[in-house]
Design an enzyme around this catalytic site. Structure first.
Site, PDB file in Angstrom:
ATOM      1  CD  GLU A  63      -3.392   8.278  -4.551  1.00  0.00           C
ATOM      2  OE1 GLU A  63      -3.777   9.322  -3.995  1.00  0.00           O
ATOM      3  OE2 GLU A  63      -2.959   7.292  -3.927  1.00  0.00           O
ATOM      4  CG  ASP A  98      -1.949   1.059   1.256  1.00  0.00           C
ATOM      5  OD1 ASP A  98      -2.304   1.560   0.179  1.00  0.00           O
ATOM      6  OD2 ASP A  98      -2.430   1.390   2.357  1.00  0.00           O
TER       7      ASP A  98
END
Length: 326
Positions: free
Chosen positions: A147, A95
């Protein structure tokens, strides 16, 4: 550190999970963990609700746990789900990977999915960094998440004071240039337990579904990810405050908004803070009610049970992932 492929550990990448989620309109839960009790609770809750599972660790969580422990913990998670009677498809995901080097290390050690987060960089630099990770991951059949846009909030090594919403017109170019498997977007979620500081009677601002819908129109059928999607459930905040904690005027993402998002192209939802709050609330209660307690099993055990309950609720009532493992 010994190199190993994730298939040796019984793990899967996220491609089949996301294809099923898109087809059946649910979101795969991505739960962060930092210790054994959290991991046990996550696997138990997902096995009991028959939900596919993405186990997540941040770079700082990997340091805290110990990089050498993680592959063995992931393998144990796979075996544990089978012992519980519901063998689960489980991915181990990095993550918010902060560097190409960290992403490569995780791939080499047995991770089946990695996120490279260069969202704070200029657009073209984000593309360049992401492409480098994708190229390495392809050699190992590992999934890559990137992202676009920046989420506000503080959680582990992620820190930003203000959100920058994802620009839909950049998405198509980014996906074509990088070849990533999924994309985290910014539509109003945020990191940490203090997503919104509200005055009495105020409601959290709605998510920007207009941005999500425009992205879906431009890149139909592409897996979208929501970070910072904990709801900061009031019952746990109230319990923390009741037993000596101090969390004031905090609020998360309303569950009805998350349910709406999971019926779209959102097929992965990250949840970290809610799990921390549930365990902390129960631990505080045990210490308050039994101040002489010093056996970790006597406070971590009840905290683990609270997290199991939370996981099952999220899977069945929020994400729609319960019953998808057949």
């Amino acid at each position: 550190m010994k190199k190993r492929h994730y298939k040796e550990l019984g793990l899967v990448n996220t491609k089949a999970m996301f294809a099923q989620a898109l087809k059946e309109q649910f979101a795969v839960p991505a739960y962060n963990f930092n210790n054994m009790e959290q991991l046990q609770a996550i696997v138990t809750g997902c096995a009991r609700s028959a939900s596919p599972l993405i186990l997540q660790v941040s770079g700082s969580a990997r340091k805290y746990i110990g990089a050498s422990f993680l592959p063995h913990m992931a393998k144990a998670a796979v075996e544990f789900s089978a012992e519980l009677g519901t063998p689960l498809p489980i991915a181990l995901h990095l993550d918010h990977g902060g560097s190409v080097e960290l992403a490569k290390e995780c791939i080499d050690s047995g991770f089946s999915s990695v996120m490279i987060d260069a969202s704070h960089e200029p657009f073209q630099e984000n593309i360049r960094i992401t492409k480098e990770v994708v190229a390495y991951a392809r050699e190992h059949d590992v999934s890559v998440e990137a992202e676009l846009g920046v989420l506000a909030g503080i959680e582990d090594e992620v820190s930003a004071e203000h959100s920058t919403y994802t620009q839909p017109q950049e998405v198509e170019e980014f996906l074509q240039a990088t070849g990533v498997d999924s994309l985290a977007i910014s539509i109003g979620t945020s990191h940490g337990a203090y997503k919104f500081k509200l005055k009495p009677g105020e409601e959290p601002p709605p998510l920007r579904f207009d941005i999500l819908e425009e992205i879906e129109r431009l890149v139909p059928g592409f897996p979208i990810v929501l970070h910072g999607a904990s709801s900061v459930l009031p019952k746990y905040v109230e319990m923390i405050n009741q037993y000596g904690g101090k969390m004031e005027n905090t609020a998360g993402i309303p569950e009805e908004q998350l349910r709406r998002a999971t019926a779209s192209a959102v097929c992965k939802v990250n949840i970290d803070s809610d799990g921390r709050l549930a365990m902390t609330a129960v631990i505080r209660r045990v210490f308050a009610e039994k101040p002489g307690e010093f056996d970790p099993r006597k406070y971590l055990g009840p905290a683990r049970e609270a997290l199991i309950e939370l996981i099952m609720h999220k899977n069945s009532e929020v994400l729609g992932s319960a019953g998808r493992v057949r």
